[in-house]
Design a protein around this motif. Structure first.
Motif, PDB file in Angstrom:
ATOM      1  N   GLN A 154       0.758  -1.170  -0.224  1.00  0.00           N
ATOM      2  CA  GLN A 154       0.014  -0.125   0.024  1.00  0.00           C
ATOM      3  C   GLN A 154       0.851   1.272  -0.122  1.00  0.00           C
ATOM      4  N   GLU A 155       1.894   1.345   0.755  1.00  0.00           N
ATOM      5  CA  GLU A 155       2.958   2.353   0.873  1.00  0.00           C
ATOM      6  C   GLU A 155       3.467   2.558  -0.549  1.00  0.00           C
ATOM      7  N   ARG A 181       1.102   4.268  -2.705  1.00  0.00           N
ATOM      8  CA  ARG A 181       1.036   5.729  -2.487  1.00  0.00           C
ATOM      9  C   ARG A 181       2.189   6.670  -3.109  1.00  0.00           C
ATOM     10  N   GLU A 182       3.427   5.850  -3.180  1.00  0.00           N
ATOM     11  CA  GLU A 182       4.733   6.601  -3.744  1.00  0.00           C
ATOM     12  C   GLU A 182       4.522   6.552  -5.166  1.00  0.00           C
ATOM     13  N   ALA A 191       1.745   6.548  -7.082  1.00  0.00           N
ATOM     14  CA  ALA A 191       0.615   7.729  -7.419  1.00  0.00           C
ATOM     15  C   ALA A 191       0.958   9.165  -7.024  1.00  0.00           C
ATOM     16  N   ALA A 192       1.948   9.299  -6.236  1.00  0.00           N
ATOM     17  CA  ALA A 192       2.446  10.661  -5.742  1.00  0.00           C
ATOM     18  C   ALA A 192       3.391  10.922  -6.937  1.00  0.00           C
ATOM     19  N   THR A 211      -4.743   8.378  -7.714  1.00  0.00           N
ATOM     20  CA  THR A 211      -4.751   9.016  -6.261  1.00  0.00           C
ATOM     21  C   THR A 211      -4.383   7.602  -5.331  1.00  0.00           C
ATOM     22  N   GLU A 212      -4.251   8.040  -3.973  1.00  0.00           N
ATOM     23  CA  GLU A 212      -3.643   6.993  -3.183  1.00  0.00           C
ATOM     24  C   GLU A 212      -4.532   5.641  -3.120  1.00  0.00           C
ATOM     25  N   ASP A 213      -6.165   5.848  -3.269  1.00  0.00           N
ATOM     26  CA  ASP A 213      -7.089   4.679  -3.005  1.00  0.00           C
ATOM     27  C   ASP A 213      -7.067   3.997  -4.378  1.00  0.00           C
TER      28      ASP A 213
END
Length: 306
Positions: A210-211, A214-215, A217-218, A239-241
């Protein structure tokens, strides 16, 4: 009728569905490769294994015997052993199509590259709980359309397929969150994890995955803001989700396969295998996803043709 097809990893329900459909279609020969025993937990979804089967026999042997009863006209062989991690080029040369299930990305990438070198059609598939998918690489594939009007000479079409390595490295900034299947992001993150850790992720690795999502996606949002001309609309930004936790967990933890999902994916995949050997009908290029969440089959074309 002269096609030679190999299915490696026959314990899964998807493999059983494809093998059944191909055998009933009447191909030349079908070879099964899986030395897991019938009593193994992974073979519970293979409906080709009867209740009274010898539990000491391999999945390939018992499945082959059942398929021979279904269609005695097809040459069906259970090969000894299991799929080696490193491809044997001379062995692969004996087939027109190879389908692999239940193998790590490192192995799949090597077989895809070897099949490209030989001109052998490559497929890989997986079914995880309510979600399933397959990947196809027919390289440069010529086909005749099925909808040619009567009396007209059919015009040939050509589909060029990206490699599996290219498909799994598709930049997130080029994908549109609203329209891309969520499992695409799961596969991308899991392949990335395996390339660094040297193993397939386990349940304990879910927070790390999941982390990593997020990376990525950023990074995708930063890349989009740096190049507004080529960026997707704001509502389509990653996005993160974008990688739902439930789909990620299903894929990573190996949730039991669902027969209805296997039936749908196995039917579509078997049809694509037959297209590959008959050169009739435009093939799926290159991912096909199906899930019970939306009851929709979605084709995604990922990667670049080199």
């Amino acid at each position: 009728m002269a096609a030679r097809i190999l299915i490696a990893g026959c314990s899964s329900g998807v493999a059983a569905e494809v093998a059944k459909n191909i055998a009933l279609a009447g191909v030349g020969s079908l070879s099964l490769l899986d030395d897991a025993l019938c009593k193994s937990e992974g073979a519970v979804c293979n409906f080709l294994i009867p209740a009274d089967a010898d539990q000491a026999q391999s999945v390939a042997e018992v499945s082959a015997a059942t398929l021979r009863e279904m269609n005695p006209l097809v040459k069906i062989t259970a090969l000894p052993g299991s799929l080696p991690p490193i491809p044997d080029v001379e062995f692969l040369r004996g087939f027109e199509v190879i389908l692999i299930t239940s193998a790590p990305f490192s192995t799949l990438l090597q077989y895809d590259a070897a099949c490209r070198q030989l001109g052998v059609a490559f497929f890989m598939a997986a079914s995880c709980g309510s979600t399933s998918f397959f990947f196809a690489n027919l390289h440069s594939h010529e086909y005749s359309p099925l909808d040619t009007p009567a009396g007209e000479v059919p015009s040939k079409g050509v589909s060029a397929f990206p490699s599996l390595a290219s498909a799994l490295s598709q930049p997130w900034k080029t994908m549109r969150a609203r329209y891309t299947h969520k499992l695409v992001y799961v596969l991308r993150v899991c392949a990335d994890f395996e390339s660094h850790a040297g193993r397939f992720p386990a349940a304990a690795d879910l927070p790390a995955l999941q982390e990593r999502a997020r990376e990525l996606a950023a990074d995708a949002r930063v890349a989009a803001s740096a190049d507004p001309a080529s960026a997707p609309p704001p509502r389509d930004l990653i996005t993160e989700d974008v990688m739902p936790a439930d789909i990620l967990e299903e894929y990573v933890t190996g949730t039991v396969e669902l027969p209805p999902v296997n039936a749908v994916l196995g039917g579509v995949l078997a049809n694509e295998v037959l297209k590959a050997v008959s050169h009739k009908g435009e093939p799926v290029n290159n991912f096909f996803f199906f899930s019970l969440g939306d009851n929709v089959g979605l084709v995604e074309n990922l990667g670049e043709v080199v």
